[in-house]
Design a protein around this motif. Structure first.
Motif, PDB file in Angstrom:
ATOM      1  N   HIS A 104       0.835  -1.206   0.000  1.00 44.87           N
ATOM      2  CA  HIS A 104       0.000   0.000   0.000  1.00 44.87           C
ATOM      3  C   HIS A 104       0.864   1.247   0.000  1.00 44.87           C
ATOM      4  O   HIS A 104       0.624   2.187  -0.775  1.00 44.87           O
ATOM      5  CB  HIS A 104      -0.915  -0.025   1.228  1.00 44.87           C
ATOM      6  CG  HIS A 104      -1.623   1.278   1.461  1.00 44.87           C
ATOM      7  ND1 HIS A 104      -1.331   2.114   2.524  1.00 44.87           N
ATOM      8  CD2 HIS A 104      -2.598   1.900   0.770  1.00 44.87           C
ATOM      9  CE1 HIS A 104      -2.106   3.174   2.460  1.00 44.87           C
ATOM     10  NE2 HIS A 104      -2.878   3.067   1.409  1.00 44.87           N
ATOM     11  N   GLU A 151      -6.560  -1.900   2.147  1.00 45.60           N
ATOM     12  CA  GLU A 151      -7.510  -2.744   2.869  1.00 45.60           C
ATOM     13  C   GLU A 151      -7.276  -4.217   2.521  1.00 45.60           C
ATOM     14  O   GLU A 151      -7.305  -5.088   3.398  1.00 45.60           O
ATOM     15  CB  GLU A 151      -8.952  -2.345   2.530  1.00 45.60           C
ATOM     16  CG  GLU A 151      -9.387  -0.993   3.061  1.00 45.60           C
ATOM     17  CD  GLU A 151      -9.693  -1.019   4.547  1.00 45.60           C
ATOM     18  OE1 GLU A 151      -9.752  -2.119   5.128  1.00 45.60           O
ATOM     19  OE2 GLU A 151      -9.855   0.071   5.133  1.00 45.60           O
ATOM     20  N   ARG A 194      -4.497  -5.588   1.397  1.00 42.89           N
ATOM     21  CA  ARG A 194      -3.196  -6.040   1.917  1.00 42.89           C
ATOM     22  C   ARG A 194      -3.297  -6.389   3.404  1.00 42.89           C
ATOM     23  O   ARG A 194      -2.634  -7.317   3.884  1.00 42.89           O
ATOM     24  CB  ARG A 194      -2.147  -4.940   1.700  1.00 42.89           C
ATOM     25  CG  ARG A 194      -0.748  -5.364   2.075  1.00 42.89           C
ATOM     26  CD  ARG A 194      -0.239  -6.487   1.181  1.00 42.89           C
ATOM     27  NE  ARG A 194       0.887  -7.179   1.784  1.00 42.89           N
ATOM     28  CZ  ARG A 194       1.021  -8.498   1.819  1.00 42.89           C
ATOM     29  NH1 ARG A 194       0.085  -9.259   1.298  1.00 42.89           N
ATOM     30  NH2 ARG A 194       2.080  -9.056   2.370  1.00 42.89           N
ATOM     31  N   ASN A 195      -4.165  -5.674   4.126  1.00 45.42           N
ATOM     32  CA  ASN A 195      -4.300  -5.907   5.562  1.00 45.42           C
ATOM     33  C   ASN A 195      -4.895  -7.274   5.895  1.00 45.42           C
ATOM     34  O   ASN A 195      -4.794  -7.732   7.033  1.00 45.42           O
ATOM     35  CB  ASN A 195      -5.153  -4.810   6.206  1.00 45.42           C
ATOM     36  CG  ASN A 195      -4.437  -3.476   6.241  1.00 45.42           C
ATOM     37  OD1 ASN A 195      -3.221  -3.405   6.029  1.00 45.42           O
ATOM     38  ND2 ASN A 195      -5.166  -2.412   6.505  1.00 45.42           N
ATOM     39  N   HIS A 198      -2.290  -9.405   7.296  1.00 43.74           N
ATOM     40  CA  HIS A 198      -1.568  -8.931   8.479  1.00 43.74           C
ATOM     41  C   HIS A 198      -2.468  -8.992   9.706  1.00 43.74           C
ATOM     42  O   HIS A 198      -3.458  -8.264   9.804  1.00 43.74           O
ATOM     43  CB  HIS A 198      -1.076  -7.486   8.276  1.00 43.74           C
ATOM     44  CG  HIS A 198      -0.081  -7.349   7.150  1.00 43.74           C
ATOM     45  ND1 HIS A 198       0.979  -8.193   7.009  1.00 43.74           N
ATOM     46  CD2 HIS A 198       0.011  -6.467   6.123  1.00 43.74           C
ATOM     47  CE1 HIS A 198       1.688  -7.848   5.946  1.00 43.74           C
ATOM     48  NE2 HIS A 198       1.119  -6.802   5.381  1.00 43.74           N
ATOM     49  N   TYR A 235      -3.584  -5.788  12.063  1.00 41.96           N
ATOM     50  CA  TYR A 235      -4.605  -4.813  11.702  1.00 41.96           C
ATOM     51  C   TYR A 235      -5.979  -5.348  12.109  1.00 41.96           C
ATOM     52  O   TYR A 235      -6.218  -6.553  12.060  1.00 41.96           O
ATOM     53  CB  TYR A 235      -4.599  -4.521  10.193  1.00 41.96           C
ATOM     54  CG  TYR A 235      -3.420  -3.689   9.748  1.00 41.96           C
ATOM     55  CD1 TYR A 235      -3.471  -2.299   9.791  1.00 41.96           C
ATOM     56  CD2 TYR A 235      -2.254  -4.294   9.295  1.00 41.96           C
ATOM     57  CE1 TYR A 235      -2.381  -1.535   9.394  1.00 41.96           C
ATOM     58  CE2 TYR A 235      -1.160  -3.535   8.899  1.00 41.96           C
ATOM     59  CZ  TYR A 235      -1.244  -2.153   8.945  1.00 41.96           C
ATOM     60  OH  TYR A 235      -0.164  -1.398   8.553  1.00 41.96           O
ATOM     61  N   HIS A 280      -9.830 -12.782   6.318  1.00 42.85           N
ATOM     62  CA  HIS A 280      -8.490 -13.119   6.799  1.00 42.85           C
ATOM     63  C   HIS A 280      -8.219 -14.618   6.674  1.00 42.85           C
ATOM     64  O   HIS A 280      -7.061 -15.036   6.642  1.00 42.85           O
ATOM     65  CB  HIS A 280      -8.332 -12.664   8.248  1.00 42.85           C
ATOM     66  CG  HIS A 280      -8.240 -11.182   8.393  1.00 42.85           C
ATOM     67  ND1 HIS A 280      -7.054 -10.534   8.661  1.00 42.85           N
ATOM     68  CD2 HIS A 280      -9.182 -10.214   8.284  1.00 42.85           C
ATOM     69  CE1 HIS A 280      -7.272  -9.230   8.717  1.00 42.85           C
ATOM     70  NE2 HIS A 280      -8.559  -9.016   8.498  1.00 42.85           N
TER      71      HIS A 280
END
Length: 862
Positions: free
Chosen positions: A405, A451, A453-454, A457, A460, A468
C-alpha cells in the motif's frame, strides 16, 4: 483614503462596501492573492480611520497590531480580524472607554473580532505559555500607534524565537500531524476544508511559520535557498495558494459568511462562478474539483517533503549514518536515498526499483529521493512500459510481503503509477460527486489495495474475519491488487465503468505478459466487482435458486474467494463508517452458501431440505422452554420463513410466537453483527407493515432490512433489522424500549391511522441528481416478485413505498434497504393476494406508482 469604504457611510455599510469591492474584483477575474490583498488593505483603511475617530487619546499611546492571518496580510471576505492592543504600564483614564467604543463599532458593523489588551510584558508571558499566541505574534504587523511598544515587543519576540526555534518547529510539526489526522489523513476528501484540510491553506502557512523561525525567512521563498524546497515546488506552492485563496473568497462571497468547508452545493456554485465549463459527458464541477485536487495534492506533497526536511534538521543524528547499498541507492538512517541527482537518468528502471528496495528493508524514501523521482518521472515512456524488466519490477512490488500500500501510494504521489499505467492518470484527482464516496477515485483505489493487503496482516483490525481466512487460500494476491487498481479506472469515461474498466484491465495484463488464466481472472473481477455486494444486500439469500444462479455466474470457488476479498476491500475503502458488520454478515452468508453449493454432492433441493431441518433443531435447542409449545410455534411458520433466518434469529421468533396467541413485540441486539432486530407478531391489518416501518424510523434508527410473512393462524410476522442513522449499532436500551412501547401502542389500536407524509424535507443538489429508477430484479427471488426502487434518500421513503404496495392489495414479504450517500436503493419481495408472483401488467402498474411515490417534490419546501 478609499472612497469605497469612506467615512460618510455607516459602519455596517462600510464593511458591506468592502465585501462588494472584493466581489467585483472576483468577477473581474482578479487572482486569489490580489483578492486577499484588496480585502486586507480596505480593512486596514477602515480600521485605522475608525481607531483614530473613536479612540483619539488611545491612538496616541497604544500600538494597534494586526496578528495571525490578518497580520500576515491575508484576509478572505468573512475572515476573523485578530487584533492586539499593546498598552503602556500607565494609560490615561479615558483609554478604556475609547477601546470599548472602538470595539463596539466593529461589532455593530458585523465584523468578527479576536482581540487582546496587554502590556509588552504580559504579551511575552502569554506567548511563552501558548504556541498559538506565539504563532500569531510571529505574523504581527503595526496598524497604528506611536510604534515604540511594538518595536520593543518585536525585539523581545526575535530573541524568544531564536531561543525556542527547535521547540516551536516541533510544536508545529505536532500540530500539523494532529490536524491531518483530525481531518481524515488525506487531501482528497470529496467535501474538503479549504483552510484546515490536508493540502489546504493552513499547510502553506505552517511551511512559512517553520521556515521563518528556523531559517529567519521573511518570505516562504527563503526555503528554496535554505534547501527545504526546490524552486519548482515553491512555484507550485504559490500557485496552489493563489487558487485556494480565490476558492475561499468565492465561498465566502457565495455564502455571505465565514465557511471553509466546500460542500457539494458550493462546489457546483463555485465551478460556475470561476468560469468552468462542462465538457462532453463531464459537468463543469468535475473539471473544477480536478483542478482543486491537483493543487491541494501538490501542497500536501511539498508539505510532506518539508516535514521530512525539518525532521532531518531536528534529529540530525538519525540521518548521519549513510552507506551505499548498491545500484545508486544509499541508506540514510531508516531511509533509502540516492547517490546523486543523475541516478534515474543513468538507469530509468531505478524509478521502479527504488520502491522495491525500500520495501525489502521496510524503509521509506528520503526527501531527496522523492523529489528526484518527481523531477525524472517523464523518463517512463512506452519503451519503459514495454520493458520486461520494468514489468517484472512492478509485479515484484505487488508481490512484496510488506509496504504494498505504501509503495503504490508513493508511486501515485510521485506520478510513477500514472506514468506506468497511463489510464490511471485520468482518475488522479477525479472527484466522485456523491455523498457515498468520501474520496477521489485514485485515493479510494489506493486505500482499497491497503484494505486488501491488511487481510494478510494480523496486526490490523479485521473488517471481516472470513476475509483473513480466505486470503490464505489464494495463491496470487498480486492479481487481486491489479483488479483493485483497475476496478474504478474507467470512472469518468462514457459507458459502464465496470465493462470499460475490464477492457483496460485485460489490455494491461496482456502488456504485462500475464498468462491467460490470470488475465481472464483480473478482467472478470473488474467487470463483476459490484456483483457480490449487490447480490448480498438486495437478493433473497434464503432462496436456493438465487444461490444457484449466483454460483453459476461466479463459476468456481477460486473466483468466489477473489471476489469476496475484492468486495470487502472495495466497500471498506469507500469512506469512514461505510463498512459495517451487517454488510459483512450478508457477504459471509452468501459466501458460505455458495461455497457449500460448489462442494456439496447433494442436489440443491436436498441440500436445502437438510439445512431447513438443521435450522429448526438449532432454533429449538437455543430457545429454551417447553418443547411442545416451541414445536407448535415452528408449525405456524412457513418453510420460506424458516429458511430466511439463521438459528440465532429463529430462536427469538419461535419464543415470541409461543408466548402469545395475539399481538406481541420483542427486540434483540445482535452485538456480533452490530445491529438490533425487532420481532413483531400481530393480527393482519391493511397498512400494518408501513405503519411499523414509520414507527421504527421515528427516532434515531435506520432500517437496513425487513421481513414479512403470514403465520398459519392468520397472524403476520414482521422482522426489522435496525442500525443508527450514522451506521453505528442501534443498541441504546432506552431508545429500544421507547420503540417497543410505541409499537405496543400501535398494535393495541383498533384501526391504523393513515400515515402522515411530511413533504417539507430539505432537498439538496445531490438529491436532484439522483434519477428515480424502478425495475424488476428477475433473479433476486424465484418465489416472489422482486422490485427495486432507486431514488434520492428521503424521510420515511421505505414506509411510504410499503404503504403504496399495501394499498394496491399486494403482500410484502420482505424488503432490503441500502443507502449510498444521497441515494437509497430499496428492494421489495412481493406476491399477489394468492401468494403468486406478479404478472408483467401488475409489475408495470405497480412500478409506475412506486416511481411517483419516490419522486422528489418539484418545488423545494420552505
Amino acid at each position: 483614503m478609499s472612497t469605497v469604504a469612506g467615512s460618510n457611510l455607516e459602519p455596517r455599510q462600510q464593511l458591506e462596501s468592502i465585501y462588494d469591492a472584493v466581489a467585483a474584483a472576483f468577477v473581474a477575474g482578479e487572482s486569489g492573492s490580489e483578492l486577499s490583498r484588496l480585502m486586507c488593505s480596505r480593512v486596514d483603511d477602515m480600521l485605522i480611520r475608525l481607531w483614530q475617530e473613536k479612540a483619539p487619546t488611545a491612538s496616541g499611546c497604544i500600538d494597534l497590531i494586526a496578528v495571525g492571518g490578518y497580520g500576515r496580510g491575508e484576509l478572505s471576505p468573512h475572515s476573523d480580524w485578530d487584533l492586539w492592543f499593546i498598552v503602556p504600564d500607565v494609560c490615561p483614564p479615558t483609554v478604556e472607554e475609547e477601546l470599548q467604543a472602538f470595539l463596539l463599532s466593529l461589532w455593530d458593523m458585523g465584523a468578527k473580532i479576536g482581540h487582546a489588551v496587554r502590556s509588552v510584558k504580559e504579551t511575552l508571558e502569554h506567548v511563552q505559555d501558548d504556541w498559538a499566541s506565539a504563532t500569531a505574534a510571529l505574523e504581527s504587523r503595526l496598524l497604528a500607534g506611536p510604534g515604540e511598544l511594538n518595536a520593543l515587543l518585536q525585539s523581545k519576540l526575535e530573541l524568544f524565537f531564536r531561543k525556542q526555534r527547535k521547540a516551536f518547529v516541533q510544536a508545529k510539526l505536532g500540530e500539523l500531524e494532529e490536524r491531518h489526522r483530525r481531518t481524515g489523513g488525506t487531501a482528497f476528501w470529496m467535501e474538503p476544508d479549504i483552510k484546515e484540510g490536508q493540502g489546504g491553506l493552513r499547510d502553506v502557512q505552517a511551511a512559512f511559520w517553520m521556515g521563518k523561525v528556523w531559517y529567519g525567512c521573511d518570505h516562504i521563498a527563503g526555503l528554496v535557498s535554505a534547501g527545504g524546497i526546490s524552486a519548482r515546488e515553491l512555484e507550485q506552492l504559490l500557485a496552489a495558494q493563489d487558487f485556494l485563496w480565490r476558492c475561499r473568497a468565492a465561498l465566502h462571497i457565495e455564502l455571505k459568511r465565514a465557511n471553509d468547508r466546500m460542500g457539494f452545493e458550493q462546489q457546483v456554485a463555485l465551478a460556475e462562478q470561476m468560469g468552468y465549463q462542462s465538457a462532453g459527458h463531464r459537468p463543469a464541477v468535475d473539471a473544477f474539483m480536478k483542478d482543486y485536487f491537483r493543487h491541494v495534492g501538490r501542497v500536501a506533497r511539498v508539505t510532506g517533503l518539508l516535514v521530512m526536511h525539518f525532521q532531518e534538521q531536528l534529529h540530525p543524528r538519525r540521518f548521519t549514518f549513510t552507506r551505499n547499498i548498491g545500484d545508486g541507492f544509499t541508506q540514510e538512517g531508516s531511509l533509502v536515498g540516492i547517490r546523486d541527482a543523475d541516478v534515474f537518468r543513468e538507469d530509468p528502471l531505478r524509478l521502479l526499483r527504488v520502491f522495491h528496495v525500500a520495501q525489502q528493508g521496510e524503509r521509506r524514501l528520503s526527501s531527496q529521493a522523492l523529489r528526484q523521482i518527481r523531477a525524472d518521472v517523464l523518463l517512463i515512456d512506452d519503451a519503459f512500459r514495454d520493458n520486461p524488466e520494468a514489468q517484472r519490477l512492478f509485479l515484484k512490488i505487488l508481490r512484496s510481503n510488506r509496504h504494498v500500500h505504501w509503495a503504490l501510494k508513493e508511486m501515485n504521489d510521485t506520478g510513477v503509477l500514472g506514468r506506468f499505467i497511463p489510464q490511471f492518470r485520468d482518475v488522479v484527482g477525479l472527484g466522485q460527486f456523491n455523498r457515498y464516496h468520501a474520496y477521489t477515485v485514485d485515493e479510494h483505489t489506493i486505500r482499497a489495495v491497503g484494505e486488501a493487503r491488511n487481510f494478510w496482516h494480523s496486526d490490523y483490525p479485521a473488517r471481516l474475519p472470513l476475509a483473513h481466512e480466505v486470503c490464505h487460500a489464494i495463491n496470487r494476491p498480486e492479481l487481486l491488487y491489479i483488479a483493485l487498481i483497475f476496478h474504478d479506472i474507467a470512472k469518468g469515461l462514457p459507458g459502464d465503468h465496470s465493462v470499460e474498466g475490464a477492457k483496460l484491465a485485460r489490455s494491461f495484463c496482456q502488456r504485462m505478459h500475464l498468462d491467460a488464466d490470470a488475465s481472464e481472472l483480473v478482467e472478470w473481477l473488474v467487470q463483476e466487482h459490484l456483483l457480490m455486494a449487490v447480490k448480498s444486500q438486495r437478493f433473497d439469500l434464503a432462496d436456493p435458486e438465487v444461490i444457484r444462479s449466483f454460483a453459476e455466474r461466479v463459476g468456481n470457488l477460486n473466483y468466489l474467494r477473489y471476489l469476496l476479498l475484492l468486495t470487502v476491500a472495495d466497500i471498506a475503502a469507500v469512506g469512514p463508517n461505510v463498512w459495517n458488520d451487517w454488510k459483512g454478515s450478508l457477504l459471509q452468508e452468501l459466501y458460505w452458501l455458495t461455497s457449500q453449493y460448489y462442494q456439496s454432492d447433494e442436489s440443491i433441493s436436498e441440500s436445502s431440505e437438510r439445512l431447513c431441518r438443521t435450522r429448526i433443531r438449532a432454533a429449538l435447542d437455543g430457545a429454551g422452554g417447553g418443547r411442545d409449545e416451541l414445536e407448535a410455534a415452528v408449525a405456524q411458520m412457513s418453510r420460506g420463513c424458516i429458511m430466511h433466518f439463521p438459528p440465532r434469529h429463529l430462536q427469538h421468533i419461535v419464543q415470541l410466537i409461543a408466548s402469545t396467541d395475539g399481538d406481541g413485540v420483542k427486540y434483540w441486539v445482535d452485538r456480533d453483527r452490530g445491529h438490533s432486530l425487532f420481532f413483531v407478531v400481530a393480527r393482519e391489518r391493511s397498512g400494518l407493515f408501513a405503519a411499523l416501518t414509520a414507527t421504527l424510523t421515528s427516532g434515531h434508527g435506520s432500517i437496513m432490512a425487513a421481513y414479512a410473512d403470514e403465520l398459519a393462524d392468520g397472524r403476520v410476522l414482521d422482522v426489522f433489522h435496525l442500525q443508527s442513522v450514522d451506521g453505528s449499532p442501534f443498541d441504546i436500551e432506552s431508545d429500544l424500549e421507547r420503540l417497543q412501547s410505541r409499537i405496543t401502542q400501535l398494535l393495541a389500536a383498533d384501526t391504523l391511522s393513515r400515515m402522515a407524509i411530511d413533504a417539507s424535507f430539505k432537498i439538496n443538489v445531490l438529491m436532484r441528481r439522483v434519477e428515480v429508477r424502478v425495475r424488476q430484479l428477475s433473479e433476486a427471488s424465484f418465489r416472489a416478485t422482486a422490485i427495486e426502487v432507486s431514488a434520492a434518500d428521503q424521510p420515511r421513503l421505505l414506509a411510504r413505498l410499503a404503504d403504496a404496495i399495501a394499498t394496491e392489495g399486494y403482500q410484502l414479504h420482505s424488503a432490503t434497504v441500502s443507502t449510498f450517500g444521497e441515494r437509497a436503493v430499496d428492494v421489495f419481495f412481493i406476491t399477489d393476494s394468492d401468494s403468486h408472483q406478479l404478472n408483467a401488467e401488475q409489475v408495470a402498474s405497480l412500478s409506475e406508482i412506486l416511481s411517483d411515490v419516490a419522486s422528489l417534490p418539484m418545488k423545494q419546501a420552505a
